[in-house]
Design an enzyme around this catalytic site. Structure first.
Site, PDB file in Angstrom:
ATOM      1  N   HIS A  36       0.668  -1.625  -0.038  1.00 40.88           N
ATOM      2  CA  HIS A  36       0.110  -0.147  -0.312  1.00 40.88           C
ATOM      3  C   HIS A  36       0.384   1.457   0.142  1.00 40.88           C
ATOM      4  O   HIS A  36       0.262   2.270  -0.533  1.00 40.88           O
ATOM      5  CB  HIS A  36      -0.639  -0.064   1.047  1.00 40.88           C
ATOM      6  CG  HIS A  36      -2.414   0.538   0.876  1.00 40.88           C
ATOM      7  ND1 HIS A  36      -2.320   1.916  -0.082  1.00 40.88           N
ATOM      8  CD2 HIS A  36      -3.377   0.217   1.586  1.00 40.88           C
ATOM      9  CE1 HIS A  36      -3.420   2.186   0.443  1.00 40.88           C
ATOM     10  NE2 HIS A  36      -4.039   1.719   1.216  1.00 40.88           N
ATOM     11  N   SER A  71      -8.902  11.981   0.807  1.00 41.01           N
ATOM     12  CA  SER A  71      -7.924  11.925  -0.513  1.00 41.01           C
ATOM     13  C   SER A  71      -8.002  13.863  -0.435  1.00 41.01           C
ATOM     14  O   SER A  71      -8.383  14.364  -0.900  1.00 41.01           O
ATOM     15  CB  SER A  71      -8.700  11.416  -1.644  1.00 41.01           C
ATOM     16  OG  SER A  71      -7.875  12.083  -2.979  1.00 41.01           O
ATOM     17  N   GLN A 103     -13.880   3.859   1.890  1.00 40.81           N
ATOM     18  CA  GLN A 103     -15.456   3.727   0.631  1.00 40.81           C
ATOM     19  C   GLN A 103     -13.999   3.923  -0.415  1.00 40.81           C
ATOM     20  O   GLN A 103     -13.234   4.394  -0.224  1.00 40.81           O
ATOM     21  CB  GLN A 103     -15.673   5.159   0.388  1.00 40.81           C
ATOM     22  CG  GLN A 103     -17.089   4.753  -0.372  1.00 40.81           C
ATOM     23  CD  GLN A 103     -17.539   5.954  -1.311  1.00 40.81           C
ATOM     24  OE1 GLN A 103     -18.205   6.227  -1.920  1.00 40.81           O
ATOM     25  NE2 GLN A 103     -17.792   7.112  -0.278  1.00 40.81           N
TER      26      GLN A 103
END
Length: 641
Positions: A335, A451, A552
């Site tokens: 990641h 973000s 999400q």
């Protein structure tokens, strides 16, 4: 992550270099007093009153005029001037590279594709060849800087987003370190661009050259080479120890083992080939279980341990595409170089490519011209054999400890939520708070990734979803002795959704508190002999233990994302809202007696049903729909001290 991205046509992305991306602003540094006031507001209802009073005094001292906070804030403003992004290095180290836990489950998320139906091994290999061909096509777009620029959707939609993360998809490698890992980007004027993929099969690793004599291999060529690899891997006389297991260990343990490995030149050469590859393709054996969404996700998260496919991995590489003989397919992601949305965008591009090209019949061609793929060799001392046994045992513990379920809520989806005139993400986050409160009778520090790619080299900040307004709502809903009318509960639901939406806007515009406090803390390490009390206080430490870690990750194709919890007594909750359903991947650990993934999924279901019931009041004339957008205040006005 509450921001959905899509790629509008005719906007070509530029190179990730700072001089070629002048259109994006730098990440702002929020005002100090605003952050301190928001921090106290976020934590007041989550800690005992006496503890909060102590913390409040510590924060006031830290933020006093002429105090340490102001000194550090000034240094942070100077850092903002001098760097492309003032938090990126601090954030990368804190979130990933300093973390000593094993990558499977604890750090590496997985994307699970729709189940495939392979009739035989050739079908499996055709799929893998098609996928590799798609990777090469996508990488060519990246190399020529031809992928379109993402634009934000959701709150404050339409703004262009930083594309730098895309350029780490195939060029990154996480090198283990004894105290801190290193994220290596394969950009070198000395070394050539990687032109090979590593194929894992039967716990063995093979070099698959995808460019031979300056020609990119066709899908038929790739299929031919993959068949050769399967034949080579099936030769038991040639099999070597499952070295990939070492990468599943704790990061310091793997660094120690790697130090032993590199003493031998054969091992150094093999490691070099893996570290410089484009990606891994893992040809998995059947998992031996019913192919439910849950079981397929487990195969991607940890491979089922060393007795199944857990050693058929190399966890340091950023992208590992898994193609299982039983039809279990997906991608395991290291990641640190990029976030989930970027991974999904890449994956959806690949799957669309595969659908188009799979209509063509793939035949083997050029058989005689292609050199055989090369098996990577390992020299294993007794010390390495012992380390492998230890790694295998620890991976089995990870497998046994993970409590995981995939749950699809199909009573309604984001279409219904949008009809209530509110953000689906905010609605779902409030439902998660209600679910947690139902089970545990309290709220806890919650992480929802937001973000910040609106800014140059932006990654994410945190939306703290356990708001005071959420607590008021969940208490009202669960207090069955209360005579509060449903109309008042509806107002509390509106307040909770509004607060969540406000914090979301604050986060995506660079005004949230987590990155800011991290920056102040890391500067304090540099300028103070010891860490200030602000950052050793129990409330601050607790604020960073995210018992509920949520994100999400929406998709437009049939696939979903999942990951593990980030603390021993926590939950991971990844969700994918669709028009008529919402898919949840819930994770926790069996080692914690308080948590249960299936109970949490059930509590989520109950929360959604109850919240829909309240929404029906709105539609029956007792109030307007749950409008939130028009009440969102600008970030500078939110949570002012």
């Amino acid at each position: 992550m509450p921001i959905l991205e899509k790629t509008p046509p005719k906007m070509a992305a530029k190179s990730p270099s700072s001089e070629e991306e002048p259109g994006l602003p730098k990440l702002p540094v929020p005002p100090l007093q605003q952050t301190l006031a928001t921090y106290l507001r976020c934590m007041q209802h989550l800690v005992p009153e006496e503890q909060f009073r102590r913390s409040q005094a510590i924060v006031q001292q830290f933020g006093a005029p002429g105090g340490l906070g102001e000194t550090l804030q000034q240094k942070l403003l100077e850092r903002q001037e001098q760097t492309a992004n003032w938090v990126s290095e601090y954030w990368l180290n804190d979130m990933y590279l300093n973390n000593r836990l094993a990558l499977p489950v604890n750090s590496s998320p997985a994307v699970i594709f729709a189940r495939q139906h392979f009739q035989d091994t050739n079908d499996q290999l055709r799929f893998a060849a098609n996928l590799i061909s798609g990777v090469l096509s996508y990488k060519a777009l990246l190399d020529s800087h031809s992928i379109p620029i993402d634009c934000a959707k959701g709150q404050l939609s339409g703004q262009p987003l930083c594309m730098k993360q895309y350029y780490g998809l195939f060029s990154s490698y996480r090198l283990p370190g004894h105290t801190q890992d290193t994220l290596v980007a394969q950009k070198s004027s000395v070394m050539p661009e990687p032109e090979h993929v590593i194929v894992a099969c039967c716990n063995q690793f093979f070099v698959l050259d995808v460019v031979i004599n300056f020609r990119r291999l066709s899908e038929g060529d790739l299929f031919t080479q993959l068949r050769k690899i399967v034949r080579m891997a099936s030769n038991e006389d040639e099999r070597l120890p499952p070295i990939g297991l070492l990468t599943s260990d704790g990061r310091s343990e793997w660094a120690e083992a790697r130090t032993v490995l590199v003493k031998d030149s054969t091992n150094r050469d093999s490691l070099d080939m893996i570290e410089r590859c484009i990606c891994l393709v893992c040809l998995d054996a059947p998992g031996g279980m019913e192919l439910s969404d849950t079981n397929r996700a487990l195969q991607l998260l940890h491979g089922g341990g060393c007795s199944k496919n857990g050693a058929n991995r190399w966890y340091d590489k950023s992208l590992q595409f898994v193609v299982g003989r039983d039809g279990t397919c997906g991608v395991v992601c290291e990641h640190s170089p990029f976030d989930g949305i970027v991974l999904v965008q890449c994956t959806e591009h690949l799957l669309k490519h595969m659908v188009k090209s799979s209509k063509k019949m793939v035949r083997a061609d050029s058989v005689s011209e292609l050199p055989a793929p090369r098996r990577l060799r390992w020299k294993c001392s007794p010390e390495i054999q012992g380390l492998l046994a230890s790694s295998a045992e620890k991976l089995q513990q990870i497998v046994k400890n993970l409590d995981f379920t995939v749950y699809k809520f199909d009573d309604y989806g984001k279409t219904f939520i949008k009809q209530q005139k509110c953000s689906p993400d905010a609605f779902i986050q409030v439902a998660l708070q209600l679910a947690f409160y139902r089970l545990h009778g309290r709220l806890v520090p919650t992480y929802e990734s937001a973000s910040i790619r609106r800014f140059h080299e932006g990654r994410v900040d945190n939306i703290r979803s356990a708001t005071p307004e959420a607590l008021h709502f969940v208490k009202a809903i669960t207090d069955h002795a209360s005579a509060m009318p449903d109309s008042e509960k509806l107002l509390l639901l509106k307040d909770a959704i509004r607060a969540q939406t406000q914090y979301t806007v604050m986060a995506i515009t660079g005004m949230a508190i987590d990155n800011h406090l991290l920056g102040l803390r890391e500067l304090a390490r540099e300028v103070c002999k010891e860490l200030p009390e602000m950052f050793t206080d129990e409330t601050y430490l607790m604020s960073n233990r995210f018992v509920l870690s949520t994100s999400q990750v929406p998709t437009t194709m049939e696939m979903f994302c999942c990951y593990g919890p980030v603390v021993p007594n926590g939950y991971g909750a990844c969700y994918n809202p669709q028009p008529e359903s919402i898919l949840f991947c819930i994770s926790s650990f069996h080692g914690c007696k308080e948590t249960s993934s299936t109970k949490f999924a059930k509590a989520v279901e109950e929360s959604f049903i109850e919240m829909k019931g309240l929404c029906s009041l709105s539609q029956s004339g007792m109030g307007k729909p749950l409008a939130t957008k028009e009440k969102v205040t600008r970030p500078s006005q939110v949570h002012q001290p």
